[in-house]
Scaffold this motif. Structure first.
Motif, PDB file in Angstrom:
ATOM      1  N   THR A 259      -8.394  10.194   4.792  1.00  0.00           N
ATOM      2  CA  THR A 259      -8.277   8.677   5.188  1.00  0.00           C
ATOM      3  C   THR A 259      -7.091   8.201   4.702  1.00  0.00           C
ATOM      4  O   THR A 259      -6.605   7.309   5.480  1.00  0.00           O
ATOM      5  N   ASP A 260      -6.371   8.460   3.755  1.00  0.00           N
ATOM      6  CA  ASP A 260      -5.272   7.931   3.275  1.00  0.00           C
ATOM      7  C   ASP A 260      -4.040   8.773   4.100  1.00  0.00           C
ATOM      8  O   ASP A 260      -3.251   7.959   4.507  1.00  0.00           O
TER       9      ASP A 260
ATOM     10  N   TYR B 123       0.541   3.833   1.362  1.00  0.00           N
ATOM     11  CA  TYR B 123       0.487   4.378   2.743  1.00  0.00           C
ATOM     12  C   TYR B 123       0.966   3.555   3.780  1.00  0.00           C
ATOM     13  O   TYR B 123       0.876   4.034   5.119  1.00  0.00           O
ATOM     14  N   SER B 124       1.506   2.402   3.573  1.00  0.00           N
ATOM     15  CA  SER B 124       2.073   1.543   4.684  1.00  0.00           C
ATOM     16  C   SER B 124       3.622   2.119   4.764  1.00  0.00           C
ATOM     17  O   SER B 124       4.042   2.676   4.094  1.00  0.00           O
TER      18      SER B 124
ATOM     19  N   PRO C 137      -2.636  13.778   0.352  1.00  0.00           N
ATOM     20  CA  PRO C 137      -3.639  12.619   0.329  1.00  0.00           C
ATOM     21  C   PRO C 137      -4.822  13.129   1.067  1.00  0.00           C
ATOM     22  O   PRO C 137      -4.943  13.968   1.707  1.00  0.00           O
TER      23      PRO C 137
ATOM     24  N   GLU D  91      -4.050   6.750   7.511  1.00  0.00           N
ATOM     25  CA  GLU D  91      -3.242   5.700   7.198  1.00  0.00           C
ATOM     26  C   GLU D  91      -1.782   5.835   7.212  1.00  0.00           C
ATOM     27  O   GLU D  91      -0.952   4.969   7.743  1.00  0.00           O
ATOM     28  N   LEU D  92      -1.158   6.681   6.634  1.00  0.00           N
ATOM     29  CA  LEU D  92       0.255   7.192   6.415  1.00  0.00           C
ATOM     30  C   LEU D  92       0.581   7.308   7.751  1.00  0.00           C
ATOM     31  O   LEU D  92       1.864   6.748   8.102  1.00  0.00           O
TER      32      LEU D  92
ATOM     33  N   ALA E 225       3.003   7.806  -1.895  1.00  0.00           N
ATOM     34  CA  ALA E 225       2.242   8.407  -0.933  1.00  0.00           C
ATOM     35  C   ALA E 225       2.521   9.927  -0.676  1.00  0.00           C
ATOM     36  O   ALA E 225       2.082  10.742  -0.302  1.00  0.00           O
TER      37      ALA E 225
ATOM     38  N   SER F  58       0.840  -1.145  -0.019  1.00  0.00           N
ATOM     39  CA  SER F  58       0.075   0.033   0.008  1.00  0.00           C
ATOM     40  C   SER F  58       0.866   1.151  -0.117  1.00  0.00           C
ATOM     41  O   SER F  58       2.070   1.277   0.698  1.00  0.00           O
TER      42      SER F  58
END
Length: 129
Positions: A94-95, A67-68, A91, A98-99, A84, A65
């Motif tokens: 929501t993204d 964003y990981s 982003p 996650e990031l 990202a 991903s």
């Protein structure tokens, strides 16, 4: 459970404030993917530094991903996916969430490895061990 180290509420608030500033300045003058990643990891390193944990380096590497993130204790570095950071716009919330969660989570791993190493040295282990 006590909120110690980077789990401390005040430390987390300071990190979030730095991230909000980053997101607001995402398209500012001179901002590119590298500078955005630098700013995010700098905020994480400031949180770690408040507890004596050495700063993490960072590198870009493909992830499942964008964003990981992943912390490698051998390299003492956090790997991020450049997807990202290279968008023309920040982003979506929501993204970004996650990031930010991924980076802070991996920072906690850095803190845990540091605490474990410090404990072992206290038992007489050498830094090479």
């Amino acid at each position: 459970m006590a909120r110690t180290g980077i789990r401390n509420i005040e430390t987390r608030v300071a990190f979030v404030e730095a991230v909000i500033a980053l997101q607001k300045g995402w398209t500012g003058p001179g901002m590119d993917g590298t500078r955005r990643a630098d700013a995010l990891v700098k905020a994480a390193n400031e949180a770690l530094g408040a507890y004596g944990v050495p700063p993490m380096r960072h590198a870009f590497a493909g992830k499942s991903s964008a964003y990981s993130a992943e912390f490698g204790h051998g390299e003492w570095a956090i790997e991020l996916d450049d997807r990202a950071f290279n968008g023309a716009k920040a982003p979506l919330n929501t993204d970004m969430s996650e990031l930010v969660d991924s980076v802070y989570h991996e920072s906690r791993h850095a803190e845990q490895w540091f605490l474990a190493a410090r404990y072992r040295i206290g038992e007489g282990w050498s830094t090479d061990q």
